[in-house]
Design an enzyme around this catalytic site. Structure first.
Site, PDB file in Angstrom:
ATOM      1  N   LYS A 172       0.856  -1.187   0.000  1.00 40.70           N
ATOM      2  CA  LYS A 172       0.000   0.000   0.000  1.00 40.70           C
ATOM      3  C   LYS A 172       0.884   1.226   0.000  1.00 40.70           C
ATOM      4  O   LYS A 172       1.999   1.187   0.507  1.00 40.70           O
ATOM      5  CB  LYS A 172      -0.874   0.021   1.263  1.00 40.70           C
ATOM      6  CG  LYS A 172      -2.091   0.902   1.128  1.00 40.70           C
ATOM      7  CD  LYS A 172      -3.191   0.158   0.416  1.00 40.70           C
ATOM      8  CE  LYS A 172      -4.468   0.942   0.333  1.00 40.70           C
ATOM      9  NZ  LYS A 172      -5.605   0.048   0.006  1.00 40.70           N
TER      10      LYS A 172
HETATM   11  N1  GLU Z   1      -7.098   0.386  -3.220  1.00 42.86           N
HETATM   12  C1  GLU Z   1      -7.890  -0.756  -3.498  1.00 42.86           C
HETATM   13  C2  GLU Z   1      -7.941  -1.681  -2.291  1.00 42.86           C
HETATM   14  O1  GLU Z   1      -7.790  -1.258  -1.186  1.00 42.86           O
HETATM   15  C3  GLU Z   1      -7.492  -1.445  -4.779  1.00 42.86           C
HETATM   16  C4  GLU Z   1      -6.149  -2.071  -4.795  1.00 42.86           C
HETATM   17  C5  GLU Z   1      -5.719  -2.634  -6.149  1.00 42.86           C
HETATM   18  O2  GLU Z   1      -6.519  -2.630  -7.064  1.00 42.86           O
HETATM   19  O3  GLU Z   1      -4.576  -3.039  -6.249  1.00 42.86           O
HETATM   20  O4  GLU Z   1      -8.228  -2.832  -2.387  1.00 42.86           O
END
Ligand code: GLU
Length: 476
Positions: A107
């Site tokens: 993240k």
């Molecule tokens: N930000 C989104 C999540 O928390 C999508 C992550 C992604 O598509 O890699 O799942």
């Protein structure tokens, strides 16, 4: 938003993890190896803006590399901090394992108020942040693939993809370095709505099981169910729109950052959304009742509560007053560890975040595969599929007329049946299948083991077992 001496977001995730591992038989040390966050990179960089150098702080955290690339969004918000990014990266590991997307968890975040900057300024900031991450392989199609999260969207992803392509001019897979791109820049149909669509599919699947509904004190289907949505951003908006327009659910309240709109007859989500786009706020919306203190509306009586905004919004300060029968965590971490315990004792069923909001990463996976295969889904099969259908329909019509049977096809059937699946249909089908399969894996553990009380622990058990199996096959 951690109150009343509650553990931090990161600790809350770990405590939930511990509840599950206490019921598992992992080899010594493996539990700790899975739980810890492998690394967090912090960068401070300057961008010349409005006549001076502005310094920004950003993070990219890698929780687990049991599979690569690692995957997870990049969040733009002033409240971004290392603890939050690490908690969210951990949730990505468990989420990807649960819905079987072949990624580790990561993240990113940038401490910034995106509304404070003009688009061209945001582009410079995003490109500079991306540059810092790309040169350390923290953005790379084979190693680390970001995506949108709060405060970011297609536009930022397109800038990141372009920045990567500039720095890797000969990389044929450059587009796969990030997902959530607009369709014209290598994105995939249905990615923007994917997380909200996933919430809809998750609820549809839940409502297929009488036993599960009964545990929440619910029955029937989604038609007429009273739903409260917190947050009408990308996820909340799409989930509420699909559930009300397609499943007949009644959105009895929408809670936003500056107040709530309550309407027992059901809020028209598209209309309210248009109002917010135009006025930047729910204030002054001419339908329903405006309630200035939105947090109180979370406690209103309803069948389903969808927290689709920030983490920690249901905590020890309000958990015992929540009246929803079912909570589906469209946001990451909306229920704290303490609140989870209170709600469980009250008999509230919680569909956990790592499952409920996995639609986004699922369709990101499809986009990544599309980028690596360099072809749009359905391009080879669509017309062949149509040709076979035409063959069958023509044959049935011939039989009917030859034998004088007088069969006629119902209106609309022919055109619907004859249409081959395009990219959007295939994405939706893949997402629906993923959400159903993952729910079934969770509920098997939930109902199949006497020591498993709730869906969250079941979700962790499924995920952790899969991560553990990968580590074991790597000889760890
Ligand atoms: N930000 C989104 C999540 O928390 C999508 C992550 C992604 O598509 O890699 O799942």
């Amino acid at each position: 938003m951690q109150n009343f001496g509650e553990p931090s977001f990161r600790d809350s995730v770990d405590l939930m993890f511990n509840r599950a591992t206490a019921l598992m038989d992992l080899s010594p040390g493996l539990e700790q190896k899975i739980k810890v966050c492998n690394s967090t990179y912090t960068v401070r960089f300057g961008v010349r803006l409005r006549g001076k150098i502005e310094t920004f702080t950003g993070y990219r955290s890698v929780h687990s590399e049991h599979m690569e690339p690692v995957k997870g969004g990049i969040r733009y918000a002033l409240a971004v901090n290392q603890n939050e990014v690490e908690a969210l990266a951990a949730l990505m590991t468990y989420k990807c394992a649960l819905v079987e997307t072949p990624f580790g968890g990561s993240k990113g975040g940038l401490c910034i108020d995106p509304r404070a900057w003009e688009p061209h300024e945001l582009e410079s900031i995003t490109r500079r942040f991306a540059y810092e991450l790309i040169k350390r392989d923290l953005i790379n199609p084979a190693q680390n693939v970001p995506a949108p999260d709060m405060g970011t969207g297609e536009r930022e992803m397109a800038w990141i993809a372009d920045q990567y392509a500039r720095m890797h001019t000969a990389d044929i897979n450059a587009k796969a370095c990030v997902t959530g791109k607009p369709p014209h820049a290598g994105g995939i149909q249905g990615r923007v709505e994917a997380t909200g669509r996933g919430v809809q599919y998750a609820l549809q699947e839940f409502f297929r099981y009488d036993e599960d509904k009964a545990l929440a004190g619910l029955s029937g289907n989604l038609d007429g169910k009273r739903i409260i949505v917190q947050g009408l951003g990308n996820v909340g908006y799409h989930a509420a729109k699909f559930l009300s327009e397609e499943d007949g659910a009644k959105i009895v309240a929408v809670i936003e950052w500056d107040g709530a709109i309550v309407d027992d007859d059901g809020v028209d989500i598209e209309d309210l959304h248009q109002w917010i786009v135009k006025h930047g706020s729910v204030k002054g919306y001419p339908h329903g009742t405006f309630v200035a203190e939105g947090a109180v509306v979370l406690e209103k009586d309803c069948d389903v509560l969808i927290p689709a905004a920030l983490e920690g919004v249901i905590n020890l300060s309000n958990a015992d007053r929540i009246k929803a029968k079912l909570i589906i965590e469209a946001a990451n971490g909306p229920v704290t560890f303490g609140a989870d315990e209170v709600l469980r004792k009250k008999g509230v069923v919680i569909i956990p975040d790592m499952y409920a909001n996995a639609g986004g990463v699922t369709v990101s996976y499809f986009e990544w595969v599309k980028n690596l295969s360099h072809i749009r889904f359905g391009r080879m099969q669509r017309r062949a599929e149509e040709a076979r259908h035409i063959l069958l329909v023509n044959e049935l019509e011939r039989l009917s007329s030859d034998k004088g049977l007088g069969w006629t096809m119902s209106p609309g059937f022919k055109s619907k049946y004859l249409k081959g699946a395009g990219e959007l249909e295939l994405v939706r089908s893949g997402l629906d299948d993923t959400m159903r399969t993952a729910y079934q894996a969770m509920r098997e553990v939930w109902h199949g083991r006497a020591d498993v009380e709730d869906l969250r622990v079941a979700a962790y058990i499924v995920s952790i077992s899969r991560v553990a199996a990968t580590y074991q096959s790597k000889g760890l």
